[in-house]
Design a protein around this motif. Sequence first.
Motif, short mmCIF file in Angstrom:
data_model
loop_
_atom_site.label_atom_id
_atom_site.label_comp_id
_atom_site.label_asym_id
_atom_site.label_seq_id
_atom_site.Cartn_x
_atom_site.Cartn_y
_atom_site.Cartn_z
N MET A 184 -34.63 6.24 -18.65
CA MET A 184 -35.74 7.20 -20.08
C MET A 184 -35.62 5.73 -20.48
N ALA A 185 -34.58 5.03 -21.30
CA ALA A 185 -34.41 4.62 -22.75
C ALA A 185 -35.52 2.87 -22.65
N LYS A 186 -35.12 2.34 -21.08
CA LYS A 186 -36.35 1.56 -21.09
C LYS A 186 -37.29 1.83 -21.53
N SER A 197 -25.40 -0.57 -20.86
CA SER A 197 -26.41 0.31 -21.36
C SER A 197 -26.91 -0.71 -22.16
N TYR A 198 -26.42 -0.68 -23.03
CA TYR A 198 -27.04 -1.24 -24.69
C TYR A 198 -27.40 -2.08 -24.44
N LEU A 199 -26.37 -3.60 -23.63
CA LEU A 199 -26.84 -4.47 -23.23
C LEU A 199 -28.33 -4.62 -22.75
N GLU A 200 -27.80 -3.85 -21.77
CA GLU A 200 -29.52 -3.86 -20.89
C GLU A 200 -31.06 -3.52 -21.85
N ILE A 201 -30.23 -2.66 -22.28
CA ILE A 201 -31.80 -1.71 -23.74
C ILE A 201 -31.87 -3.12 -24.56
N LEU A 202 -31.30 -4.25 -25.19
CA LEU A 202 -31.05 -4.79 -25.79
C LEU A 202 -31.98 -5.89 -25.19
N GLN A 203 -31.85 -6.51 -23.55
CA GLN A 203 -32.54 -7.50 -23.43
C GLN A 203 -34.37 -7.03 -22.45
#
Length: 176
Positions: free
Chosen positions: A35-37, A95-101
Motif C-alpha cells: 500500500m505504501a508503494k 520497508s523504508y529502503l524499498e519505499i525509497l527505491q
Amino acid sequence: KIMREIRIGNYLISKESPCFIIAEAGVNHNGDLAMAKELVQQAKLCGADCVKFQTFNANRLVTKNAPKAKYQLKTTDAKESQIDMLKKLEMAEESYLEILQCCQENEIIFLSTTYNVEDVDFLDSMGVPAFKLASISAAEPWFAAYTAKKGKPVILSTGMATIGEVDETVHSILQT
C-alpha cells in the motif's frame, strides 16, 4: 543566515520556482508495504513532487500508558491502546529502503517525518535529501539542531507552537 533557496533532490525551491508539492502519505499505508508503494505511485500520478511518510518505532514514540487522542478514539478501536495502534502502523527499516527505491523508480522525492535521533540517523544513512520535522519538534530546539547538523534541508511544521518556540527552534537550526 536565512537561505533564499533550497535544493531538495533535483528540485530548487525559491520565490521564482513553481510550487513544491508534497503528498502526505503519513501512515495511510496501515503498515502495509504494498500500500505504501501504491501511495508513492498515486502521488506521482497526481503530480506531486514529493511524497512524505512517517518514520517511527512505537516503543520510542509513546509510553505503554499513553492515551489515544479524542480523534483517535473516534476513528480507531477505542479499546486498543495507543501503542498497539501505532505498532500496527510502523514499518521495518527494510520497508523504508524499498519505499525509497520505489520513489526513485517513480521519479518522486521521498521524505519522512522523524521523531527521534535514531530515526534521523537511519534516514540519513538511507541518503534522504531532506528532513521533515513534526510540529512537536518546534518545541524541541535541541532535536531540530541535531537534525540540521546532518547538513540537509529541514522542513519544520509549527502546528500549535508559540512564536517564541518557533523562534528558538529556528535559531537553533540556523546556528548549526
